[in-house]
Design an enzyme around this catalytic site. Sequence first.
Site, PDB file in Angstrom:
ATOM      1  N   GLY A  33       1.310  -4.933 -11.338  1.00 23.00           N
ATOM      2  CA  GLY A  33       1.371  -4.543 -12.744  1.00 23.00           C
ATOM      3  C   GLY A  33       2.714  -3.890 -13.027  1.00 23.00           C
ATOM      4  O   GLY A  33       3.512  -3.662 -12.123  1.00 23.00           O
ATOM      5  N   LEU A  34       2.940  -3.589 -14.280  1.00 22.18           N
ATOM      6  CA  LEU A  34       4.210  -3.004 -14.702  1.00 22.18           C
ATOM      7  C   LEU A  34       4.423  -1.617 -14.108  1.00 22.18           C
ATOM      8  O   LEU A  34       3.476  -0.961 -13.668  1.00 22.18           O
ATOM      9  CB  LEU A  34       4.248  -2.904 -16.235  1.00 22.18           C
ATOM     10  CG  LEU A  34       4.236  -4.221 -17.012  1.00 22.18           C
ATOM     11  CD1 LEU A  34       4.080  -3.940 -18.505  1.00 22.18           C
ATOM     12  CD2 LEU A  34       5.493  -5.035 -16.742  1.00 22.18           C
ATOM     13  N   SER A  35       5.657  -1.176 -14.114  1.00 26.58           N
ATOM     14  CA  SER A  35       5.975   0.196 -13.724  1.00 26.58           C
ATOM     15  C   SER A  35       5.204   1.148 -14.634  1.00 26.58           C
ATOM     16  O   SER A  35       5.120   0.940 -15.846  1.00 26.58           O
ATOM     17  CB  SER A  35       7.485   0.428 -13.877  1.00 26.58           C
ATOM     18  OG  SER A  35       7.827   1.735 -13.523  1.00 26.58           O
ATOM     19  N   ALA A  36       4.600   2.185 -14.057  1.00 25.12           N
ATOM     20  CA  ALA A  36       3.808   3.197 -14.769  1.00 25.12           C
ATOM     21  C   ALA A  36       2.471   2.666 -15.289  1.00 25.12           C
ATOM     22  O   ALA A  36       1.832   3.300 -16.121  1.00 25.12           O
ATOM     23  CB  ALA A  36       4.605   3.831 -15.908  1.00 25.12           C
ATOM     24  N   SER A  37       2.039   1.526 -14.766  1.00 27.21           N
ATOM     25  CA  SER A  37       0.734   0.997 -15.184  1.00 27.21           C
ATOM     26  C   SER A  37      -0.419   1.757 -14.534  1.00 27.21           C
ATOM     27  O   SER A  37      -1.552   1.698 -15.008  1.00 27.21           O
ATOM     28  CB  SER A  37       0.622  -0.504 -14.843  1.00 27.21           C
ATOM     29  OG  SER A  37       0.741  -0.704 -13.447  1.00 27.21           O
ATOM     30  N   GLY A  38      -0.141   2.461 -13.443  1.00 24.98           N
ATOM     31  CA  GLY A  38      -1.177   3.230 -12.764  1.00 24.98           C
ATOM     32  C   GLY A  38      -1.491   2.747 -11.361  1.00 24.98           C
ATOM     33  O   GLY A  38      -2.440   3.222 -10.735  1.00 24.98           O
ATOM     34  N   LYS A  39      -0.685   1.834 -10.847  1.00 26.17           N
ATOM     35  CA  LYS A  39      -0.946   1.262  -9.516  1.00 26.17           C
ATOM     36  C   LYS A  39      -1.011   2.320  -8.416  1.00 26.17           C
ATOM     37  O   LYS A  39      -1.953   2.347  -7.626  1.00 26.17           O
ATOM     38  CB  LYS A  39       0.137   0.228  -9.148  1.00 26.17           C
ATOM     39  CG  LYS A  39       0.236  -0.960 -10.077  1.00 26.17           C
ATOM     40  CD  LYS A  39       1.328  -1.921  -9.654  1.00 26.17           C
ATOM     41  CE  LYS A  39       2.710  -1.327  -9.599  1.00 26.17           C
ATOM     42  NZ  LYS A  39       3.208  -0.800 -10.879  1.00 26.17           N
ATOM     43  N   SER A  40      -0.010   3.165  -8.356  1.00 24.98           N
ATOM     44  CA  SER A  40       0.055   4.165  -7.285  1.00 24.98           C
ATOM     45  C   SER A  40      -1.035   5.222  -7.440  1.00 24.98           C
ATOM     46  O   SER A  40      -1.678   5.609  -6.456  1.00 24.98           O
ATOM     47  CB  SER A  40       1.435   4.835  -7.249  1.00 24.98           C
ATOM     48  OG  SER A  40       2.424   3.897  -6.895  1.00 24.98           O
ATOM     49  N   SER A 107       5.528  -6.477  -8.052  1.00 24.53           N
ATOM     50  CA  SER A 107       5.461  -7.904  -7.686  1.00 24.53           C
ATOM     51  C   SER A 107       5.299  -8.794  -8.917  1.00 24.53           C
ATOM     52  O   SER A 107       4.242  -9.365  -9.132  1.00 24.53           O
ATOM     53  CB  SER A 107       4.360  -8.168  -6.655  1.00 24.53           C
ATOM     54  OG  SER A 107       3.178  -7.453  -6.911  1.00 24.53           O
TER      55      SER A 107
END
Length: 197
Positions: A33-40, A107
């Site tokens: 997903g996009l940067s700051a989407s909440g992945k981490s 990615s």
Amino acid sequence: MQNKNIVWQHGVATRDDRRRVLNQVPLTLWLTGLSASGKSVVSYALEAELLKRGLLCAVLDGDNLRHGLNSDLDFSPQARSENIRRAAEVARLMNDIGLIVIVALISPLRTDRQAAQSIVGVDLFREIYVSTALEICESRDPKGLYRAAREGGIAEFTGVSAPYEPPLNPSLMLDTGSVSVHQSVEMICSLIKTTSS
């Protein structure tokens, strides 16, 4: 091109042996997903929950990988593909050990994610699309990257000046703009349970 003098060494222990010892099914949960989407944020909350449930797991976070294993890579398209390839190779090795691996990488390109799936193996790879809208990601902007990209300070920034190709058929979609971290974790745990049963 693989050197013909390099041969894969097979050990005595099998993946099934390790599964029995750990009493769990290894998986790679690939959060894209996009940067700051909440992945981490979701990845580390998931790791804590899985450990609480007695499941051995590890997070491969894009930023963390770039501090060590991938510190020699820039953000060119070729280097980004290599970043993903290396993460997938590590995930595969960790799956062979029997671990559940949580990968948090932007990615952005489908071809790179398909290559990662090929490396890990279709049976162990679960693509999770953190589909949070660009406007929400940009409003969070914890590192100031979107602002820098909008001002021309970052070239080829995903979602602004470089493309993001959403998964066509993800195992799960999470919109952290409308679903809490806790709910996201529970949804992924349900996916793991379905896969393991």
